[in-house]
Design a protein around this motif. Structure first.
Motif, PDB file in Angstrom:
ATOM      1  N   UNK A  67       0.836  -1.192   0.000  1.00 45.46           N
ATOM      2  CA  UNK A  67       0.000   0.000   0.000  1.00 45.46           C
ATOM      3  C   UNK A  67       0.876   1.248   0.000  1.00 45.46           C
ATOM      4  N   UNK A  68       1.905   1.239   0.846  1.00 41.00           N
ATOM      5  CA  UNK A  68       2.811   2.392   0.941  1.00 41.00           C
ATOM      6  C   UNK A  68       3.517   2.629  -0.394  1.00 41.00           C
ATOM      7  N   UNK A  69       3.975   1.558  -1.033  1.00 45.44           N
ATOM      8  CA  UNK A  69       4.672   1.683  -2.326  1.00 45.44           C
ATOM      9  C   UNK A  69       3.721   2.182  -3.407  1.00 45.44           C
ATOM     10  N   UNK A  70       2.472   1.723  -3.377  1.00 43.66           N
ATOM     11  CA  UNK A  70       1.479   2.171  -4.358  1.00 43.66           C
ATOM     12  C   UNK A  70       1.147   3.649  -4.151  1.00 43.66           C
ATOM     13  N   UNK A  71       1.081   4.073  -2.893  1.00 47.92           N
ATOM     14  CA  UNK A  71       0.783   5.475  -2.601  1.00 47.92           C
ATOM     15  C   UNK A  71       1.851   6.401  -3.172  1.00 47.92           C
ATOM     16  N   UNK A  72       3.094   5.989  -3.082  1.00 43.75           N
ATOM     17  CA  UNK A  72       4.194   6.803  -3.617  1.00 43.75           C
ATOM     18  C   UNK A  72       4.021   6.975  -5.126  1.00 43.75           C
ATOM     19  N   UNK A  73       3.664   5.907  -5.807  1.00 39.78           N
ATOM     20  CA  UNK A  73       3.464   5.969  -7.269  1.00 39.78           C
ATOM     21  C   UNK A  73       2.276   6.864  -7.623  1.00 39.78           C
ATOM     22  N   UNK A  74       1.192   6.755  -6.869  1.00 39.17           N
ATOM     23  CA  UNK A  74       0.003   7.573  -7.130  1.00 39.17           C
ATOM     24  C   UNK A  74       0.265   9.044  -6.831  1.00 39.17           C
ATOM     25  N   UNK A  75       1.120   9.303  -5.850  1.00 40.40           N
ATOM     26  CA  UNK A  75       1.483  10.689  -5.556  1.00 40.40           C
ATOM     27  C   UNK A  75       2.288  11.270  -6.712  1.00 40.40           C
ATOM     28  N   UNK A  76       3.177  10.475  -7.284  1.00 31.92           N
ATOM     29  CA  UNK A  76       3.974  10.930  -8.424  1.00 31.92           C
ATOM     30  C   UNK A  76       3.093  11.256  -9.635  1.00 31.92           C
ATOM     31  N   UNK A  77       1.948  10.582  -9.740  1.00 30.07           N
ATOM     32  CA  UNK A  77       1.019  10.837 -10.838  1.00 30.07           C
ATOM     33  C   UNK A  77       0.088  12.008 -10.554  1.00 30.07           C
ATOM     34  N   UNK A  78       0.190  12.574  -9.361  1.00 27.47           N
ATOM     35  CA  UNK A  78      -0.610  13.745  -9.030  1.00 27.47           C
ATOM     36  C   UNK A  78      -2.036  13.445  -8.615  1.00 27.47           C
ATOM     37  N   UNK A  79      -2.316  12.176  -8.267  1.00 27.49           N
ATOM     38  CA  UNK A  79      -3.683  11.805  -7.898  1.00 27.49           C
ATOM     39  C   UNK A  79      -3.958  11.967  -6.406  1.00 27.49           C
ATOM     40  N   UNK A  80      -2.914  11.930  -5.606  1.00 27.86           N
ATOM     41  CA  UNK A  80      -3.092  12.080  -4.163  1.00 27.86           C
ATOM     42  C   UNK A  80      -1.831  12.649  -3.545  1.00 27.86           C
ATOM     43  N   UNK A  81      -1.952  13.036  -2.301  1.00 29.78           N
ATOM     44  CA  UNK A  81      -0.772  13.472  -1.555  1.00 29.78           C
ATOM     45  C   UNK A  81      -0.582  12.523  -0.376  1.00 29.78           C
ATOM     46  N   UNK A  82       0.650  12.149  -0.139  1.00 19.17           N
ATOM     47  CA  UNK A  82       0.973  11.273   0.983  1.00 19.17           C
ATOM     48  C   UNK A  82       1.249  12.150   2.195  1.00 19.17           C
ATOM     49  N   UNK A  83       0.529  11.888   3.262  1.00 14.91           N
ATOM     50  CA  UNK A  83       0.677  12.666   4.495  1.00 14.91           C
ATOM     51  C   UNK A  83       1.457  11.818   5.497  1.00 14.91           C
ATOM     52  N   UNK A  84       2.668  12.234   5.841  1.00 15.28           N
ATOM     53  CA  UNK A  84       3.490  11.447   6.773  1.00 15.28           C
ATOM     54  C   UNK A  84       2.727  11.082   8.040  1.00 15.28           C
ATOM     55  N   UNK A  85       2.719   9.787   8.360  1.00 16.63           N
ATOM     56  CA  UNK A  85       2.084   9.227   9.550  1.00 16.63           C
ATOM     57  C   UNK A  85       0.552   9.341   9.533  1.00 16.63           C
TER      58      UNK A  85
END
Length: 218
Positions: A43-61
């Motif tokens: 999930x964490x690795x997928x979130x990083x990829x989706x953030x790079x595509x501009x679809x979401x922002x990863x919020x630390x913790x």
């Protein structure tokens, strides 16, 4: 077999572009992992990829937040799509494909016409997307295809939200038929011109709807 990271990426991406997770949706890594039935690592690795595509922002913790698409974003996205799809159309025309190879495009146009006669806009939208995907498949350039599809998926949310706010898309259907005629003739210049004008018109129509209905975040 797909890796768990790929599965997580594909499922979350689809949820976002289909508006199942609308802009502003927030979830922790643990919540997402439980929802998808997997551990937090993919999930964490997928979130990083989706953030790079501009679809979401990863919020630390705190997991992630789905990002909105603004009219300015849509204008930039459509400029990219317009230019690259015109190039794709030129590449298809230059290949001088056989009639059988263009049959899928013709079938999609017929499905679009049938859907409009039934006032079924969802069915029309599916046939329209199928047409554009086939055009990209036929161009013979995988890198161009993948770039366009990435931007196109990002625009999907706005297109579906505004689907019933636009005028009946009879012109889009006829423009697709005109493009097929140019492809059949192997007319590279005309094919590119038709496709660019088609996407430019769609961009202006969409931005007008967003402005008129004050849809500033999608």
């Amino acid at each position: 077999m797909k890796s768990m990271t790929v599965v997580a990426y594909q499922q979350m991406r689809q949820n976002i572009i289909d508006n199942q997770w609308p802009p502003g949706t927030q979830a922790t890594e643990q919540e997402l992992a439980s929802l998808l039935g997997m551990s937090r690592t993919p999930v964490r690795e997928a979130l990083i990829r989706l953030e790079q595509e501009g679809l979401l922002s990863v919020i630390p913790r705190h997991g992630m937040r789905v990002l909105p698409i603004t009219p300015a974003d849509m204008e930039e996205i459509y400029i990219v799509i317009s230019s690259l799809e015109a190039t794709a159309a030129e590449l298809v025309a230059a290949r001088h494909l056989e009639e059988a190879e263009l049959a899928g495009l013709m079938s999609s146009v017929q499905e679009m016409s049938d859907a409009l006669s039934q006032n079924d806009l969802e069915k029309w939208a599916i046939a329209d997307e199928h047409f554009h995907r086939q055009l990209l498949n036929l161009c013979g350039n995988e890198m161009l295809k993948n770039i366009v599809l990435n931007f196109w998926d990002r625009a999907h949310r706005a297109r579906m939200i505004t689907l019933r706010l636009r005028s009946k898309p009879t012109q889009s259907t006829s423009e697709h038929a005109e493009l097929i005629a140019a492809l059949r003739e192997g007319n590279v210049v005309q094919a590119g011109k038709i496709q660019k004008e088609h996407r430019d018109r769609a961009r202006k129509e969409l931005l007008s709807i967003l402005h008129n209905f004050k849809l500033t975040n999608l």
